[in-house]
Design a protein around this motif. Structure first.
Motif, short mmCIF file in Angstrom:
data_model
loop_
_atom_site.label_atom_id
_atom_site.label_comp_id
_atom_site.label_asym_id
_atom_site.label_seq_id
_atom_site.Cartn_x
_atom_site.Cartn_y
_atom_site.Cartn_z
N ALA A 52 -3.27 -0.71 -4.85
CA ALA A 52 -3.05 -1.97 -4.15
C ALA A 52 -2.81 -3.10 -5.14
CB ALA A 52 -4.25 -2.29 -3.25
N LEU A 53 -3.58 -3.12 -6.24
CA LEU A 53 -3.42 -4.18 -7.24
C LEU A 53 -2.07 -4.05 -7.95
CD1 LEU A 53 -4.50 -6.57 -8.84
CD2 LEU A 53 -5.66 -4.95 -10.35
N VAL A 54 -1.75 -2.85 -8.42
CA VAL A 54 -0.49 -2.66 -9.14
C VAL A 54 0.70 -2.90 -8.20
CG1 VAL A 54 0.95 -0.98 -10.36
CG2 VAL A 54 -1.51 -1.08 -10.81
N GLY A 55 0.62 -2.35 -6.99
CA GLY A 55 1.70 -2.55 -6.03
C GLY A 55 1.89 -4.00 -5.66
N ILE A 84 0.83 -1.21 0.00
CA ILE A 84 0.00 0.00 0.00
C ILE A 84 0.86 1.26 0.00
CG2 ILE A 84 -1.93 -1.19 1.11
CD1 ILE A 84 -1.29 0.31 3.67
N VAL A 85 2.08 1.18 0.51
CA VAL A 85 2.98 2.33 0.41
C VAL A 85 3.38 2.55 -1.04
CG1 VAL A 85 5.28 3.19 1.00
CG2 VAL A 85 3.84 2.19 2.77
N LEU A 129 2.22 5.28 -6.12
CA LEU A 129 1.90 5.35 -7.55
C LEU A 129 0.54 5.96 -7.82
CD1 LEU A 129 3.23 1.84 -8.67
CD2 LEU A 129 4.32 4.06 -9.02
N TYR A 130 -0.46 5.61 -6.98
CA TYR A 130 -1.81 6.10 -7.20
C TYR A 130 -2.38 6.73 -5.94
CZ TYR A 130 -1.55 3.23 -11.41
OH TYR A 130 -1.17 2.68 -12.60
N GLY A 131 -1.52 7.35 -5.16
CA GLY A 131 -1.98 8.00 -3.93
C GLY A 131 -3.02 9.06 -4.21
#
Length: 306
Positions: free
Chosen positions: A243-246, A232-233, A301-303
């Motif tokens: 979350a998915l990409v990370g 999640i970071v 990335l998507y924060g």
């Protein structure tokens, strides 16, 4: 190093990443909507795994075991939110960390008291027990492919829930301005309980799915929880897409690094030294990845996006 080996390890990385996504999605929902640091999320993963193993042992049905993991983890999450977590929303993060760490101990000792200290084993369903032949001559376990498929379906359902439903609108609004949606008549306590139970159910499902690959034992959720925080970071707090990409990035980086770094160093070093150096560096790779992402995008990335 063959193409078949590389493709097999990519699939292994995807399977590991999908499992991490199921953990991280619930964690990022809870943290993004409630602003809560929940160290007990790994305990809910363990609850799902033990519930699945117990029901599978009694009934012999893997499907019932998965349903039991969802129900048990969601129920445990709802009880924890109502009894404990609800009192922590206005407290500082140190209080949240201490309280949820205490929950880890309670869940661990309670599970040990109910099931004992010995690990349980959850059998792969007979229909998925063998390998499948994939293009390129790859023989890959059907169960691991099923985990990838289940994870992607869950991801699609979560995206639909967040983007297309009334509950999803409330969740996104609660993340942005909880006081405003409360003023508009939304029962914020009920919403928080629902979000926490949903996150717990996803963690329980992950525990049940992995329980058929490794043994089910007390404390199995904590190492996965650490990786979920890394996910999640990297992806960005509060973002399901992140979350998915990370999770996929972490899964692929960790898996490919552990397999191929020792082989790479074996080109220059003695086998024993190559294995040691490669394993040490491989264990650091996901944290190097996290640091690199944060250097470029401090919010992930998507924060800030769902």
């Amino acid at each position: 190093m063959s193409i078949v080996l590389i493709l097999e390890q990519i699939l292994n990385g995807l399977q590991f990443g999908v499992m991490l996504f199921l953990m991280a999605a619930g964690l990022t929902l809870v943290f993004g909507v409630m602003g809560l640091i929940n160290l007990a999320h790994g305990a809910l993963y363990m609850v799902g795994a033990f519930a699945a193993a117990a029901v599978a042992g009694l009934t012999g049905s893997f499907l019932l075991a998965l349903i039991a993991s969802l129900a048990a983890a969601a129920a445990a999450g709802a009880v924890v939110e109502i009894a404990v977590i609800r009192r922590l929303y206005d407290r500082d993060h140190l209080d949240q960390v201490l309280a949820t760490f205490a929950l880890i101990l309670i869940f661990s000792e309670g599970t040990r008291w109910i099931f004992g200290s010995f690990p349980l084993f959850l059998d792969v369903p007979a229909a998925l027990a063998g390998p499948l032949s994939l293009p390129g001559g790859i023989e890959y376990p059907a169960y691991r492919l099923a985990i990838i498929g289940i994870g992607l379906v869950v991801a699609a359902l979560l995206f639909w829930l967040i983007a297309r439903t009334r509950i999803g609108i409330q969740i996104r609004a609660g993340e942005a301005d909880r006081e405003m949606i409360a003023a508009l008549g939304v029962d914020i306590s009920r919403l928080y309980t629902l979000v926490f139970a949903l996150g717990a159910a996803l963690a329980g499902l992950a525990g049940a799915l992995v329980g058929a690959i490794q043994s089910v034992q007390v404390g199995m959720g904590e190492p996965v929880l650490i990786l979920a925080f890394v996910v999640i970071v990297i992806g960005g707090i509060g973002s399901i897409k992140g979350a998915l990409v990370g999770a996929l990035l972490v899964g692929l980086t960790d898996t490919l690094g552990k397999v191929f770094l020792p082989q790479f160093f074996g080109l220059f070093l003695e086998p024993a030294s190559a294995a040691s150096v490669g394993a040490s560096l491989a264990s650091m790779l996901i944290y190097i990845l996290m640091a690199a992402v944060l250097l470029v995008r401090p919010s992930g990335l998507y924060g800030g996006s769902a």
